[in-house]
Design an enzyme around this catalytic site. Structure first.
Site, PDB file in Angstrom:
ATOM      1  N   GLN A 103      12.131 -42.162   6.867  1.00 56.40           N
ATOM      2  CA  GLN A 103      10.692 -41.905   6.830  1.00 56.40           C
ATOM      3  C   GLN A 103      10.407 -40.504   7.356  1.00 56.40           C
ATOM      4  O   GLN A 103       9.280 -40.050   7.357  1.00 56.40           O
ATOM      5  CB  GLN A 103       9.955 -42.918   7.702  1.00 56.40           C
ATOM      6  CG  GLN A 103      10.164 -44.357   7.283  1.00 56.40           C
ATOM      7  CD  GLN A 103       9.701 -45.316   8.369  1.00 56.40           C
ATOM      8  OE1 GLN A 103       8.534 -45.650   8.453  1.00 56.40           O
ATOM      9  NE2 GLN A 103      10.615 -45.758   9.204  1.00 56.40           N
ATOM     10  N   ASN A 104      11.472 -39.845   7.848  1.00 57.42           N
ATOM     11  CA  ASN A 104      11.282 -38.541   8.485  1.00 57.42           C
ATOM     12  C   ASN A 104      11.233 -37.414   7.462  1.00 57.42           C
ATOM     13  O   ASN A 104      11.751 -37.536   6.352  1.00 57.42           O
ATOM     14  CB  ASN A 104      12.404 -38.283   9.491  1.00 57.42           C
ATOM     15  CG  ASN A 104      12.367 -39.268  10.628  1.00 57.42           C
ATOM     16  OD1 ASN A 104      11.355 -39.936  10.823  1.00 57.42           O
ATOM     17  ND2 ASN A 104      13.454 -39.383  11.363  1.00 57.42           N
ATOM     18  N   ASP A 106      12.013 -34.176   8.621  1.00 60.03           N
ATOM     19  CA  ASP A 106      12.501 -33.060   9.431  1.00 60.03           C
ATOM     20  C   ASP A 106      13.825 -32.471   8.965  1.00 60.03           C
ATOM     21  O   ASP A 106      14.321 -31.517   9.561  1.00 60.03           O
ATOM     22  CB  ASP A 106      12.616 -33.503  10.903  1.00 60.03           C
ATOM     23  CG  ASP A 106      13.503 -34.729  11.083  1.00 60.03           C
ATOM     24  OD1 ASP A 106      14.391 -34.979  10.247  1.00 60.03           O
ATOM     25  OD2 ASP A 106      13.303 -35.458  12.079  1.00 60.03           O
ATOM     26  N   HIS A 121       8.997 -40.447   2.571  1.00 63.73           N
ATOM     27  CA  HIS A 121       7.694 -39.788   2.750  1.00 63.73           C
ATOM     28  C   HIS A 121       7.719 -38.322   2.344  1.00 63.73           C
ATOM     29  O   HIS A 121       6.851 -37.548   2.754  1.00 63.73           O
ATOM     30  CB  HIS A 121       7.223 -39.939   4.204  1.00 63.73           C
ATOM     31  CG  HIS A 121       6.905 -41.363   4.553  1.00 63.73           C
ATOM     32  ND1 HIS A 121       6.991 -41.873   5.824  1.00 63.73           N
ATOM     33  CD2 HIS A 121       6.493 -42.396   3.772  1.00 63.73           C
ATOM     34  CE1 HIS A 121       6.648 -43.154   5.817  1.00 63.73           C
ATOM     35  NE2 HIS A 121       6.352 -43.497   4.587  1.00 63.73           N
ATOM     36  N   CYS A 132      -0.988 -26.596 -10.990  1.00 66.29           N
ATOM     37  CA  CYS A 132      -0.133 -26.279 -12.149  1.00 66.29           C
ATOM     38  C   CYS A 132       1.261 -26.879 -12.036  1.00 66.29           C
ATOM     39  O   CYS A 132       2.080 -26.723 -12.936  1.00 66.29           O
ATOM     40  CB  CYS A 132      -0.033 -24.762 -12.344  1.00 66.29           C
ATOM     41  SG  CYS A 132       1.016 -23.945 -11.122  1.00 66.29           S
ATOM     42  N   CYS A 154      -0.865 -19.656 -10.236  1.00 73.15           N
ATOM     43  CA  CYS A 154      -2.289 -19.898 -10.523  1.00 73.15           C
ATOM     44  C   CYS A 154      -3.210 -19.593  -9.330  1.00 73.15           C
ATOM     45  O   CYS A 154      -4.430 -19.685  -9.467  1.00 73.15           O
ATOM     46  CB  CYS A 154      -2.491 -21.333 -11.012  1.00 73.15           C
ATOM     47  SG  CYS A 154      -2.271 -22.537  -9.730  1.00 73.15           S
ATOM     48  N   SER A 193       8.935 -47.917  14.332  1.00 72.79           N
ATOM     49  CA  SER A 193       8.068 -48.999  14.806  1.00 72.79           C
ATOM     50  C   SER A 193       7.926 -50.084  13.734  1.00 72.79           C
ATOM     51  O   SER A 193       7.560 -51.208  14.025  1.00 72.79           O
ATOM     52  CB  SER A 193       6.684 -48.437  15.148  1.00 72.79           C
ATOM     53  OG  SER A 193       6.123 -47.815  13.993  1.00 72.79           O
TER      54      SER A 193
END
Ligand code: NAD
Length: 252
Positions: A103-104, A106, A121, A132, A154, A193
């Site tokens: 989920q990190n 980094d 994520h 664009c 753009c 968590s």
């Protein structure tokens, strides 16, 4: 047997291991989690600052937060993978671990040498233009020179490729993560968590597919509390996984 010894026995006998990681795995590397302590990000900032609607309406304000937290802070040279990231990379080299779903955002798993990393994520490593579709490496962007950064093609404001509140999971990572739960006999859950949906479904699916859940966390998570975890190693992920590597005789 201690929980760590039980974890070692289970890993010795395993053929296919999946790891599911959250912010807690990077705490010993110096990155605070979002929840769970006084240093947590959302104790100090309003999460709306990275809501997609807010970003569209106030790109400069949103980018000030993104720059300071995700680019200046997380990219500091002294933020390095710890023993937990390294242990998972070593398990992959040993041929036991087939994927990490993180989920990190980094990049520390990749820095530790892990190859199959599904970033549920998204990532801070690239920026995209929502207008664009242009994509650029974060390394090529100089936030001192142009702020907020704009698309070369753009001229619209670029958005980092990690997901904001109000956004869906990147399709490739979503599908890859689900496929990674198939046929695993162990799912190692580290420093999460379990409160963020739909990411929480990854260990749930692995368990349904027959995997044993080994969890590392400083405190019980949703998975521990709901009785899903088979072996709970309570402690700091880096410290405990460093000891686990010693028990297993794995060099990290
Ligand atoms: P969370 O912030 O909700 O929970 C962190 C968990 O880590 C808690 O259960 C806590 O007890 C545990 N923890 C704290 N220190 C630990 C340690 N040393 N060893 C083991 N466990 C430890 O994190 P989450 O479940 O990953 O969900 C939050 C969301 O925040 C994720 O979507 C993630 O993308 C994002 N996030 C990422 C980073 C990062 O990339 N490093 C940092 C903060 C938040």
């Amino acid at each position: 047997m201690t929980a760590l010894e039980q974890a070692a026995e289970a890993i010795k006998g395993a053929r296919k291991i999946l790891a599911f990681t959250g912010a807690g795995i990077s705490v010993e590397s110096g990155i605070p989690p979002f929840r769970g302590s006084k240093d947590s990000l959302w104790e100090n900032y309003d999460p709306d600052i990275i809501h997609l609607d807010y970003f569209h309406n106030h790109p400069k304000e949103s980018w000030e937060f993104i720059r300071d937290v995700f680019y200046k802070y997380m990219s500091r040279r002294d933020i390095l993978p710890n023993a937990a990231h390294k242990f998972l990379a070593a398990l992959e080299r040993e041929g036991k671990l087939t994927a990490i779903v993180t989920q990190n955002i980094d990049n520390l798993h990749q820095m530790a040498g892990s190859k199959v990393v599904w970033e549920f994520h998204g990532t801070t490593a690239t920026l995209s233009c929502e207008h664009c579709g242009g994509k650029i490496s974060a390394k090529e962007v100089d936030l001192e020179e142009e702020f907020p950064p704009r698309c070369e093609k753009c001229g619209k404001v670029l958005k980092p490729d990690f997901i904001f509140f109000g956004e869906g999971i990147p399709r490739e990572a979503y599908e890859g993560s689900i496929a990674a739960t198939e046929g695993v006999d162990i799912c190692i859950v580290v420093g999460t968590s379990g409160l963020v949906m739909p990411a929480d479904m990854i260990p749930i699916m692995a368990k349904r597919n027959g995997a044993k859940i080994i969890e590392f966390n400083t405190q019980p998570s949703k998975f521990t509390e709901e009785g899903m975890t088979d072996i709970f190693v309570q402690g700091k992920a880096g410290e405990e996984m460093g000891k686990l590597a010693d028990i297993l005789g794995i060099e990290i």
